[in-house]
Structure formats: C-alpha cells, structure tokens
Design a protein around this motif. Structure first.
Motif, PDB file in Angstrom:
ATOM      1  N   MET A   1      -6.782  -4.753  79.284  1.00 44.66           N
ATOM      2  CA  MET A   1      -5.703  -4.883  78.319  1.00 44.66           C
ATOM      3  C   MET A   1      -6.310  -4.960  76.920  1.00 44.66           C
ATOM      4  O   MET A   1      -7.412  -5.482  76.744  1.00 44.66           O
ATOM      5  N   GLY A   2      -5.611  -4.455  75.943  1.00 48.13           N
ATOM      6  CA  GLY A   2      -6.114  -4.497  74.581  1.00 48.13           C
ATOM      7  C   GLY A   2      -5.087  -3.920  73.642  1.00 48.13           C
ATOM      8  O   GLY A   2      -3.979  -3.550  74.045  1.00 48.13           O
ATOM      9  N   THR A   3      -5.443  -3.837  72.373  1.00 48.13           N
ATOM     10  CA  THR A   3      -4.555  -3.180  71.419  1.00 48.13           C
ATOM     11  C   THR A   3      -4.520  -1.685  71.713  1.00 48.13           C
ATOM     12  O   THR A   3      -5.402  -1.130  72.377  1.00 48.13           O
ATOM     13  N   ALA A   4      -3.504  -1.028  71.177  1.00 47.74           N
ATOM     14  CA  ALA A   4      -3.429   0.421  71.339  1.00 47.74           C
ATOM     15  C   ALA A   4      -4.661   1.090  70.736  1.00 47.74           C
ATOM     16  O   ALA A   4      -5.158   2.099  71.256  1.00 47.74           O
TER      17      ALA A   4
ATOM     18  N   LEU B   1      -8.655   0.597  84.611  1.00 50.67           N
ATOM     19  CA  LEU B   1      -7.227   0.876  84.657  1.00 50.67           C
ATOM     20  C   LEU B   1      -6.589   0.238  83.428  1.00 50.67           C
ATOM     21  O   LEU B   1      -6.861  -0.926  83.123  1.00 50.67           O
ATOM     22  N   VAL B   2      -5.766   0.991  82.733  1.00 47.06           N
ATOM     23  CA  VAL B   2      -5.162   0.479  81.498  1.00 47.06           C
ATOM     24  C   VAL B   2      -3.638   0.530  81.607  1.00 47.06           C
ATOM     25  O   VAL B   2      -3.091   1.285  82.419  1.00 47.06           O
ATOM     26  N   PRO B   3      -2.938  -0.263  80.818  1.00 47.80           N
ATOM     27  CA  PRO B   3      -1.476  -0.239  80.862  1.00 47.80           C
ATOM     28  C   PRO B   3      -0.922   1.136  80.511  1.00 47.80           C
ATOM     29  O   PRO B   3      -1.507   1.878  79.707  1.00 47.80           O
ATOM     30  N   GLU B   4       0.205   1.460  81.110  1.00 45.86           N
ATOM     31  CA  GLU B   4       0.894   2.699  80.772  1.00 45.86           C
ATOM     32  C   GLU B   4       1.522   2.573  79.383  1.00 45.86           C
ATOM     33  O   GLU B   4       1.670   1.474  78.843  1.00 45.86           O
ATOM     34  N   ALA B   5       1.888   3.716  78.820  1.00 45.41           N
ATOM     35  CA  ALA B   5       2.432   3.716  77.451  1.00 45.41           C
ATOM     36  C   ALA B   5       3.651   2.804  77.321  1.00 45.41           C
ATOM     37  O   ALA B   5       3.781   2.058  76.338  1.00 45.41           O
TER      38      ALA B   5
ATOM     39  N   ARG C   1       0.740  -6.191  86.677  1.00 48.05           N
ATOM     40  CA  ARG C   1       0.974  -4.780  87.023  1.00 48.05           C
ATOM     41  C   ARG C   1      -0.342  -4.039  87.235  1.00 48.05           C
ATOM     42  O   ARG C   1      -0.435  -3.147  88.089  1.00 48.05           O
ATOM     43  N   LEU C   2      -1.355  -4.368  86.467  1.00 51.86           N
ATOM     44  CA  LEU C   2      -2.665  -3.732  86.651  1.00 51.86           C
ATOM     45  C   LEU C   2      -3.254  -4.112  88.010  1.00 51.86           C
ATOM     46  O   LEU C   2      -3.872  -3.279  88.682  1.00 51.86           O
TER      47      LEU C   2
ATOM     48  N   VAL D   1      -8.885  -8.563  85.529  1.00 50.51           N
ATOM     49  CA  VAL D   1      -8.321  -7.983  84.308  1.00 50.51           C
ATOM     50  C   VAL D   1      -9.095  -8.507  83.104  1.00 50.51           C
ATOM     51  O   VAL D   1      -9.235  -9.726  82.916  1.00 50.51           O
ATOM     52  N   VAL D   2      -9.595  -7.587  82.307  1.00 53.40           N
ATOM     53  CA  VAL D   2     -10.283  -7.929  81.063  1.00 53.40           C
ATOM     54  C   VAL D   2      -9.241  -8.103  79.964  1.00 53.40           C
ATOM     55  O   VAL D   2      -8.426  -7.203  79.717  1.00 53.40           O
ATOM     56  N   LEU D   3      -9.262  -9.254  79.328  1.00 52.36           N
ATOM     57  CA  LEU D   3      -8.348  -9.530  78.220  1.00 52.36           C
ATOM     58  C   LEU D   3      -9.019  -9.028  76.948  1.00 52.36           C
ATOM     59  O   LEU D   3      -9.588  -9.787  76.171  1.00 52.36           O
TER      60      LEU D   3
END
Length: 251
Positions: free
Chosen positions: A131-134, A154-158, A190-191, A199-201
């Motif tokens: 997870m991170g900024t866009a 794995l990264v969040p979906e848009a 969700r990831l 999950v990496v913050l």
C-alpha cells in the motif's frame, strides 16, 4: 559514572512529509533504541519542512518539482554535521538519485528497510501486498526494488486507491487518525484475500491509521519502524527489548 557518547554519529531526518509521520519516526527511533538515559540515545536533527511540494502531484499530475526543497533539507542536515540521512516519506524516495548525487552522506533507503522488516517478521520472499500513495505505486518504488529480489508485489486496484487508500492517507494528514483506520484496514484485507502473505504499509501515514484500530490478523510491515531500526543499526546501537511498543497515549 558512564561516559557520555561525545563522538556518537548524528542522524539527519529529512521530514515534514507529513509532519505527523516525521514525529512518529522520532518517537519510534527513541523507543526502539536500547538506552537507559538521555546520553545513550542517538543524536538526531529533524528537518521538518511541510512546504515541500506534494510528491504524488509532482509525479503523476505535473505538479511542482519537490527536488529543490528536498535538496535544501539535505544541505541543512549536512551543515548540521549529520553522518547519514533517513527520510520518513516513501514517495520522496522517487527523487533519491538526485538527493544522493547532492551529498556524500549515505541515505538510508526506506524500501531496503522495509525488506529487512519483512524478514524480521518471518515473511520470506513471495507474494506481499504493498500500500502507498498513488505516486509511490506509479513510480514502482517497491515493485522494482523488491521484485528483483524474489518478492511479488500486489497493489490496490485503481478503485481501491480512489475510495480507500488515498482517502485514508488524507485523513491522517488532516489529523483525523481514527477515521483513517477503516478504509486503510479494508484495503489491506483485500490484498490478503488476493494472496498477499503480508502487507507493506508503504506510506508513512498508513501505519498511523492502522494503529488507530484493532490489530490486523496478518503481518503488516510498518515502514516507520523499519526505517527506525535501519537508523539504529547505522548508528551501531542495539535495539531495545522493552520499549518496542508505543506507550498508551502516544499512539
């Protein structure tokens, strides 16, 4: 009487991105250091400048270049006599080449610190969530560096970025910490559902939001803590065995 560490190396902290994350880094650096008195702690200079232009806007929306402001901070920390620099902002590492070219001081890379934190947590290379900024995700700061070492990111979906991650980060920046928990926790969960084993913050606001609610039932990599541990190792100090948790009222 124990000797004072007069010759102890000084850590430079390039912060203000955001201010609360920088303050939390200083808190964790203090609590994670094995120390019995003031003089046992790591000398540090915090350069907290919230005037640095928005890093994500610069990278994905043509916003003002933050590098000149980052270089002013680097120069100030170097002039203060620091021996290394830690940057408790993930997205700012998109400009690390320019920063490193401007100083002989080593810059402790937050992605390397996060990888070390994953291993400390017992998470072996494989599928992880990030997870991170866009801006951080668009620059592939984690994907490029970790995938070359055997990790699958794995990264969040848009839609998840738009409705969960970015709003959660914004809540922390606005000092509404408790409001950040639900969207950030949902994005992390969700990831994991998609196969992440941890999950990496990967934004230093995210650990603050995640800490505002119940602990998640899977490993999370706090990049603030990871960077603090890397700084302690650089300074040649030992980790505290009793101060790893944040005291009540300071979370």
């Amino acid at each position: 009487m124990a000797a004072t560490r007069i010759g102890a190396p000084m850590l430079g902290v390039l912060g203000g991105m955001g201010p609360l994350a920088s303050a939390q880094f200083m808190l964790r650096l203090t609590l994670l250091t094995d120390a019995a008195r003031d003089q046992d702690h790591i000398p540090a200079v915090l350069w907290s400048d919230p005037r640095v232009p928005d890093r994500t806007a610069a990278r994905i929306a043509g916003g003002e270049d933050p590098l000149p402001a980052l270089l002013r901070g680097i120069a100030g920390l170097q002039a203060a006599g620091c021996g290394a620099i830690a940057i408790p902002c993930n997205t700012a590492h998109g400009w690390i080449e320019g920063m490193q070219a401007a100083t002989p001081l080593p810059i402790l890379h937050i992605v390397d610190a996060a990888e070390a934190e994953l291993r400390r947590l017992g998470v072996a290379p494989g599928p992880i969530g990030v997870m991170g900024t866009a801006g951080t995700l668009a620059m592939r700061l984690y994907q490029a560096r970790l995938e070359a070492r055997g990790w699958t990111c794995l990264v969040p979906e848009a839609a998840e970025m738009a409705t969960l991650v970015s709003p959660g980060i914004a809540e922390v920046k606005a000092n509404r910490i408790t409001a950040a928990y639900e969207p950030l926790a949902e994005a992390a969960q969700r990831l994991v559902v998609r196969g992440a084993r941890a999950v990496v913050l990967g934004c230093t606001e995210i650990p603050l939001g995640i800490a505002a609610g119940p602990a998640l039932p899977f490993p999370v990599c706090d990049t603030i803590d990871g960077l603090a541990r890397a700084a302690i190792a650089w300074a040649g100090r030992s980790l505290s065995q009793s101060g790893s948790a944040t005291p009540a009222g300071l979370a």
